[in-house]
Structure formats: structure tokens, C-alpha cells
Design a protein around this motif. Structure first.
Motif, PDB file in Angstrom:
ATOM      1  N   UNK A   1       0.935  -1.148  -0.116  1.00  0.00           N
ATOM      2  CA  UNK A   1       0.043   0.063   0.006  1.00  0.00           C
ATOM      3  C   UNK A   1       1.006   1.213  -0.059  1.00  0.00           C
ATOM      4  N   UNK A   2       2.255   1.160   0.320  1.00  0.00           N
ATOM      5  CA  UNK A   2       3.080   2.286   0.018  1.00  0.00           C
ATOM      6  C   UNK A   2       2.883   2.788  -1.553  1.00  0.00           C
ATOM      7  N   UNK A   3       2.578   2.086  -2.322  1.00  0.00           N
ATOM      8  CA  UNK A   3       2.643   2.480  -3.902  1.00  0.00           C
ATOM      9  C   UNK A   3       1.578   3.489  -3.988  1.00  0.00           C
ATOM     10  N   UNK A   4       1.487   4.140  -4.815  1.00  0.00           N
ATOM     11  CA  UNK A   4       0.307   5.167  -5.464  1.00  0.00           C
ATOM     12  C   UNK A   4      -0.647   4.346  -5.502  1.00  0.00           C
ATOM     13  N   UNK A   5      -1.916   4.920  -5.169  1.00  0.00           N
ATOM     14  CA  UNK A   5      -3.427   4.090  -4.917  1.00  0.00           C
ATOM     15  C   UNK A   5      -3.667   3.526  -6.590  1.00  0.00           C
ATOM     16  N   UNK A   6      -3.394   4.536  -7.565  1.00  0.00           N
ATOM     17  CA  UNK A   6      -3.597   4.096  -8.854  1.00  0.00           C
ATOM     18  C   UNK A   6      -2.933   2.323  -9.085  1.00  0.00           C
ATOM     19  N   UNK A   7      -1.532   2.444  -8.600  1.00  0.00           N
ATOM     20  CA  UNK A   7      -0.859   1.122  -8.701  1.00  0.00           C
ATOM     21  C   UNK A   7      -1.681  -0.063  -7.887  1.00  0.00           C
ATOM     22  N   UNK A   8      -2.103   0.489  -6.541  1.00  0.00           N
ATOM     23  CA  UNK A   8      -2.548  -0.584  -5.798  1.00  0.00           C
ATOM     24  C   UNK A   8      -3.876  -1.161  -6.501  1.00  0.00           C
ATOM     25  N   UNK A   9      -4.515  -0.063  -7.170  1.00  0.00           N
ATOM     26  CA  UNK A   9      -5.930  -0.664  -7.827  1.00  0.00           C
ATOM     27  C   UNK A   9      -5.622  -1.534  -8.832  1.00  0.00           C
ATOM     28  N   UNK A  10      -4.180  -1.141  -9.760  1.00  0.00           N
ATOM     29  CA  UNK A  10      -4.116  -2.109 -10.670  1.00  0.00           C
ATOM     30  C   UNK A  10      -3.579  -3.291 -10.486  1.00  0.00           C
ATOM     31  N   UNK A  11      -2.958  -3.246  -9.199  1.00  0.00           N
ATOM     32  CA  UNK A  11      -2.442  -4.647  -8.807  1.00  0.00           C
ATOM     33  C   UNK A  11      -3.653  -5.549  -8.207  1.00  0.00           C
ATOM     34  N   UNK A  12      -4.528  -4.895  -7.477  1.00  0.00           N
ATOM     35  CA  UNK A  12      -5.541  -5.461  -6.924  1.00  0.00           C
ATOM     36  C   UNK A  12      -6.797  -6.037  -7.792  1.00  0.00           C
ATOM     37  N   UNK A  13      -6.971  -5.199  -8.702  1.00  0.00           N
ATOM     38  CA  UNK A  13      -8.079  -5.521  -9.565  1.00  0.00           C
ATOM     39  C   UNK A  13      -7.821  -6.070 -10.928  1.00  0.00           C
TER      40      UNK A  13
END
Lengths: 98, 607
Positions: free
Chosen positions: B248-260
Motif C-alpha cells: 500500500x506504499x505504492x500510489x493508489x492507482x498502482x494498488x488498484x491495478x495490482x488488486x483489480x
């Protein structure tokens, strides 16, 4: 006659290789190590000539040219090491970080 | 179709990788142009993928295949085999990827290193698409690694922040354990089948007579469990889940990409893809049932006590991935070569719904964090006045996550309950139903903490910018309506023999509301609400305090991994003495090795 030449060439090639190897393995001075490397490769080239005769001349010339390039690059690195550490002792270079 | 399929596939494969090369070269054009060029490129990729969908999901369609020679002398080819499962995963990766890039144009504005960011995102999307459309297990593995590499690089995108760098390394190392499992599994399969082609493996196994079948099972059985290890790393199943919350240290967009869209779906994909092979292995489905069920439950408990908005969402992802693994575990070996692959379809249906609502939730969370400037939910409070539009969009995502009827999460979760009920798997069923209870409780907690109550903020909070709102709105419509695709979706899976019958929409709706599983859903939601309602009186006893204390430190998994890392480091420092850095010694090593090789060659009679 021909076989004798091959054998002599191989013998001297082997001697050169051994000398170069000893030099590389035992000397601490960077310049001496480069000289050792050069001697080693000259031994290999001599053995090559001994086996191949006339047909390998072109390859041997190319190999010698490459040797010269290797020596030039190695010496330029050595110059930079000298500028950096004011020493040519290989044991002072045991860490990659300068 | 007006363009040749082969051309489209080639473009799908090449375009992301070309963009990965080109985008950094455009640095001089400025960040804004780069962002919009990436929007265009990722939009093109998504468009090409979506162009293939009608071909696949039309009744009686054949798989689209293509072949590129890679190392022809040893017969290594880049085979493409696009069926319902592959095109679905590719569509998720490229579609959600496109939305994330569009969202990034505003969200990432003014950050440093944007060319690197956009280039890596294109590589990430491209690698995920190639991973799912290829038929060759070795190529799957290559792209599997590229996906891991991209997630590492994007998690540590903010290179100057030490915690981001550490989180990236943690993700890389943890998933690496799974990767090793996967490559061992692939090689074991190769030993048995002498091929890397997934389709060939499936046909060989299903057509084998009893003797040949038993011979092959010697290889298939261990390979199945190594594949589970691979999926555990990528899809963050317990105990290899610890990297996902830290990511979750990543930018939120990256989190969204990784998770979704990309990373975590890869593990689910490989299990679903190989399920027709491994379903014959005794205990393989049961392992998945318990692995998924326990992961879902433990992650949900951690989500209930987590104060950080993004970490809460990460735990909810782990929990939902647990559901998907659980669903794959519902496959059944009926004996005499007959198998029930219903579970594969259920897991993919849940993956579809989850991708949409989780992208929505993450991007909403991103918008909130962007304007509030903190990730701690207790410091947010009362945002419904300041961000009314975001609030409604996020509410849809929250309800979909919780599985409230008619929102997308409900339909697939209900199918999972129904599947477990049908096979009379009581203990696993209890695990997922309790998870359902907790899911509703933490969803409510998240929503009320962020939007209700009274916040006291010094600086003003602005509503989400329009570009970002458009993306959120598209995803919100998806979270409301993605389940309607079930008819086409299940028809495609039926055509390709991926284990389901066609669910007609009308029948599906009436069946869902009359089944016993619907009762379980209602029960779970009711209990979840009760749990949330009495949260304050439940909080003060010993057990709850213990759970809060341990849940917030990740139930000791982080400490365990930390100890392992410290131990490995000490051993490495001791081993380091062998590496003196003395050039003479190194030369002696080289010469000795040469001599050994010569002696070995002489033994072999080479001279």
C-alpha cells in the motif's frame, strides 16, 4: 619436419601460457597482471598457429588486434584506479565500492 | 470481422511492449503529453482486446489461435490460445488498466518520474495479457515473472521513500517463493507429458487409458501442489499474504491495478486454467477449500481491526481472493473420468465482480486520500458533506464488496455459498459464511468512519476532480451491473468446456433468490450488522482486545518474516568471508574450475 614445428610451437605456447598464468596468479601489481594476461594470450595464439599453419593467419591477426584492445582498456582502467587510490596494488581493490 | 484476427493479436501482444520502450523516450514532451499518449495507447490495447470478445462469446465459437516462432530449433514457440477464460482475463487487465491510466492523468499530476510510471504500467498490462493468452507454460512463467517485476518497480515507485523501497523488496521476495514453486511444478509436468502446451496436457490426460493415466498421475499430483504454492505467492494466500498490505506504499492507482486488474489475478488464473488437469488429484480441491477459506477468514478479521483505509482494502482483497481460491476448490472428480468444473466458473465470476468493485473502492480511496492527505480513517470522519459525489460512488462499491443483494458482489458470493452447500462441505461453508459476516461488518465500519461523524480539519477538502469522477462513475455502473453479464459469460464458458451450464438471466435471478444459500447470505448480512451495531460493547472483553492487538500487527506473520530475514542476513554476512575480493584468489578459482572441467571431459572420453 612439419610435426616437429607443431610440437615446438605447442611447447613454447604452453610455456608462455604457464608463465602468464603464474604471473596473473601471484603478482599484486596491476601492470604486471596485465602483462601476465598478455603473455597468456600470446601463448594461446602461438598454439593456434602451431595447429593451423597458414590457414589461420587471418584469425591470428584479428586475435592480436583484440589483444591490443584488451590491453588498452585494461590500462585505461588502471589509470583511473591510480587516479582514485594512488596505488597499483590489487589488494587495495578488494571492494567494488571505491 | 473487418480486421484479420491475427493482426489484432499481434497488435495486442506488441503494442504494450512497444509503448514500454517508446514512452520514456518522449520525456522532452512533458508529463501531460506523456499521460495522454499512454491513455491513447492503453485505450487502443483495450479496444483490440474487446474486438476479440464477440468472436469468442458467440455460440459455438472456436478458440483463436496463433503462433510465433521463438527458438524454432528447440521447438520453443509462443503459442496463443484464446478461449473464454483467456479473453475474459485479458479484457479485465486491459479495461481496468485503461481506466486506471485515465484516472492517473489527474491523480499523478506533478509527481516525479512519470515517464517511468507510465512505461511500467503499460508493461504491467501487456505482461498480464500475454500471460493469460499464451498456451505455453514456459511463456506463462516468463510473463509471470515480468508481472512480479513490474509490481516490484511500481510499489517502490516513490524511490526516495525508504518504506516504499522496502515494501517493493518484500513483495518481490515473498512472491518469489511462490514463483519457485510454480517453475518446479511446470518442470514436473514437463517430465510427465514432454510438452509445455496446456491444451496438449489436458487432452493427453483426458484421453489416457487407465494404465497411462496412473503413470501420468505420478507427475500430476506433486505438480498440482507446487502450482498451489505459486498461486499462494501471487494471489496473496496465507501464509504468503504479508506483502500485499505493505504494498500500500505504492500510489493508489498502482494498488488498484495490482488488486483489480493484474498481479493478484494471475494466481487465480493459473489455478483456474490448470483445474481440468489437477481436479483428478486426490486432496487438491480440499486443499484449496481450506486454504481459501482460512485465508478469507483471517484476512477479514484483520480488516475488521485495521485503522488504515488502504490497508483495510488490501486485507479485503486478500479475503476476496480467498473466496476465489475456495471457489476453485469446489471442482469435483466424479470418477470414471467425469469431472464437475462448476467451481472454475464461479471463481471467475467472482473475479469479474471483484475486479470492478475493488478498482472502484481503491480509486475512491485514492481520491479521498488525495484531498484529505492522510490514510488513517479516524482522521477522516464526516467527509459526506465535503465529498458528496465520491460518497455515493464509494457507497456502491462498499455494498458490492459486502454482498448486499442486487449489487454485483452478492451474486457471485451467493453462488459460492450455494456450491459449498450443494457439495455438503460444512466446515468450509462455515468458514466462508463467517467471513461474509465479518465482511459486512468491516464494510460498514469503513464507510461510517470515513463519511459519517464529525471531522475536524484545519484545511479545506475539495471534491474529486472531474476526470477522476468519470472513471469512478464508469466503475460504479460496473459494480451495480457487472453481474448481468452472467448469461453471455456462462455461455462462453460452457462452449469451451470450462465447467458450467448456461445461466439464463431470468432463471439465474429467480434461482438465486429462492435458494437456501440466499438464506445464508441474509443471515451473514444480519449478523454482520449486529456485529457492527454492538461494536462498542463487544470491544471491551479480553478476547476482543487480544484480537485487536494481534490483528493490527498482522497476527505475527510480519514478525516471523522479519526474523527469517534477519537470520538469512546473518548467514550471508558469515558466508561473505569466502568472497575476499582478492583478484589472485579469484583467478585461482577460475583455473581450478577449468582443470576440473578438463578432467571430467577426459573421463567422458572427449579427447
Amino acid at each position: 619436419m612439419a610435426i616437429e614445428i607443431v610440437q615446438t610451437n605447442l611447447l613454447f605456447g604452453f610455456i608462455l601460457l604457464g608463465m602468464g598464468l603464474y604471473c596473473v596468479l601471484s603478482k599484486k601489481n596491476l601492470i604486471k597482471m596485465v602483462i601476465g594476461l598478455e603473455i597468456m594470450s600470446k601463448g594461446a595464439i602461438l598454439a593456434f598457429v602451431g595447429f593451423g599453419g597458414l590457414s589461420v593467419q587471418a584469425y591470428v591477426v584479428v586475435a592480436i588486434a583484440i589483444e591490443a584492445i584488451v590491453a588498452a582498456v585494461a590500462l585505461s582502467i588502471i589509470v583511473n584506479v591510480w587516479k582514485h587510490t594512488k596505488s597499483l596494488d590489487i589488494t587495495d581493490m578488494s571492494r567494488l565500492r571505491g | 470481422m473487418f480486421i484479420d484476427n491475427w493482426l489484432i493479436i499481434t497488435l495486442i501482444v506488441l503494442l504494450p511492449f512497444l509503448s514500454f520502450g517508446i514512452i520514456p523516450l518522449l520525456k522532452k514532451m512533458g508529463d501531460k503529453s506523456i499521460a495522454w499518449i499512454t491513455v491513447l495507447l492503453s485505450g487502443l490495447v483495450a479496444l483490440f482486446v474487446f474486438l476479440l470478445i464477440p468472436d469468442i462469446y458467440a455460440t459455438g465459437a472456436d478458440p483463436i489461435t496463433a503462433q510465433y516462432n521463438w527458438v524454432p530449433t528447440i521447438g520453443l514457440t509462443f503459442d496463443i490460445h484464446i478461449d473464454a477464460l483467456a479473453i475474459f482475463m485479458a479484457a479485465i487487465a486491459s479495461g481496468i488498466g485503461f481506466l486506471v491510466v485515465l484516472y492517473s492523468t489527474k491523480y499523478m499530476e506533478g509527481e516525479k518520474g512519470l515517464p517511468r510510471y507510465y512505461a511500467l504500467i503499460m508493461l504491467f498490462i501487456g505482461a498480464m495479457i500475454c500471460l493469460v493468452i499464451t498456451d505455453n507454460l514456459l511463456i506463462v512463467y516468463f510473463f509471470w515473472e515480468i508481472v512480479g517485476l513490474c509490481s516490484y518497480a511500481l510499489i517502490s515507485f516513490n524511490v526516495q521513500d525508504p518504506s516504499a523501497a522496502k515494501a517493493g523488496i518484500k513483495a518481490f521476495v515473498t512472491t518469489r517463493i511462490g514463483d519457485i514453486g510454480l517453475i518446479i511444478g511446470i518442470f514436473i509436468l514437463y517430465l510427465g507429458f514432454q510438452t509445455f502446451s496446456i491444451q496438449d496436457i489436458i487432452t493427453t490426460l483426458t484421453n489416457a487409458d487407465t494404465v497411462a493415466f496412473n503413470d501420468l498421475m505420478v507427475y500430476v499430483a506433486p505438480a498440482g501442489f507446487f502450482f498451489i504454492l505459486g498461486a499462494m505467492g501471487k494471489s496473496a494466500q496465507i501464509p504468503l499474504h504479508a506483502w500485499l498490505p505493505d504494498a500500500m506504499e505504492a500510489p493508489t492507482t498502482v494498488s488498484a491495478l495490482i488488486h483489480a486488474a493484474t498481479m493478484v489475478n494471475a494466481g487465480i488464473y493459473i489455478l483456474a486454467r490448470m483445474a481440468p488437469v489437477f481436479v483428478y488429484v486426490n486432496g487438491w480441491p480440499t486443499t484449496l477449500l481450506y486454504l481459501g477459506g482460512i485465508t478469507a477468514l483471517v484476512a477479514a478479521i484483520m480488516a475488521v481491526v485495521e485503522p488504515d483505509l488502504k490497508r483495510l482494502l488490501a486485507y479485503s482483497t486478500i479475503s476476496q481472493l480467498g473466496y476465489m481460491v475456495f471457489a476453485i476448490g469446489l471442482v469435483l472428480n466424479l470418477g470414471n473420468g467425469a469431472v464437475d468444473l462448476q467451481g472454475v466458473f464461479i471463481s471467475q465470476y467472482h473475479l469479474l465482480n471483484h475486479s470492478v468493485f475493488k478498482a472502484l473502492l481503491f480509486l475512491c480511496a485514492g481520491a479521498i486520500i488525495h484531498s484529505v492527505g492522510t490514510r488513517n480513517m479516524y482522521e477522516m470522519r464526516g467527509l459526506k458533506k465535503e465529498m458528496p459525489k465520491t460518497r455515493w460512488l464509494m457507497l456502491i462499491g462498499v455494498l458490492a464488496l459486502a454482498g448486499v443483494p442486487i449489487f454485483s458482489g452478492f451474486w457471485s458470493k451467493d453462488m459460492i455459498f450455494a456450491g459449498a452447500l450443494e457439495h455438503e462441505l460444512w466446515i468450509p461453508l462455515a468458514l466462508v459464511v463467517i467471513t461474509g459476516v465479518l465482511t459486512f461488518a468491516y464494510s460498514l465500519r469503513m464507510y461510517f468512519l470515513v463519511f459519517e461523524g464529525e471531522g475536524n480539519r484545519k484545511h479545506a477538502v475539495h471534491e474529486t476532480p472531474n476526470v477522476m469522477l468519470i472513471v469512478l462513475a464508469i466503475l460504479a455502473v460496473g459494480a451495480l451491473a457487472s453481474w448481468i453479464l452472467i448469461q453471455t459469460f456462462s455461455m462462453g464458458f460452457e462452449v469451451f468446456g470450462l465447467g458450467t451450464h448456461t445461466h439464463y438471466l431470468g432463471d439465474f435471478v429467480s434461482e438465486t433468490f429462492t435458494s437456501a444459500a440466499f438464506g445464508l447470505t441474509v443471515l451473514a448480512l444480519g449478523l454482520g450488522f449486529v456485529l457492527y451495531w454492538f461494536r462498542n460493547s463487544l470491544k471491551n472483553n479480553m478476547i476482543s482486545q487480544w484480537i485487536i492487538k494481534w490483528g493490527r500487527t498482522g497476527f505475527g506473520f510480519d514478525r516471523l518474516y522479519n526474523n527469517i530475514a534477519v537470520g538469512v542476513k546473518e548467514v550471508a554476512l558469515k558466508l561473505r568471508r569466502f568472497q575476499t575480493g582478492d583478484a589472485n584468489l579469484n583467478f585461482i578459482g577460475i583455473v581450478l574450475l577449468l582443470i576440473i572441467v578438463l578432467i571430467m571431459l577426459a573421463y567422458q572420453g572427449v579427447f
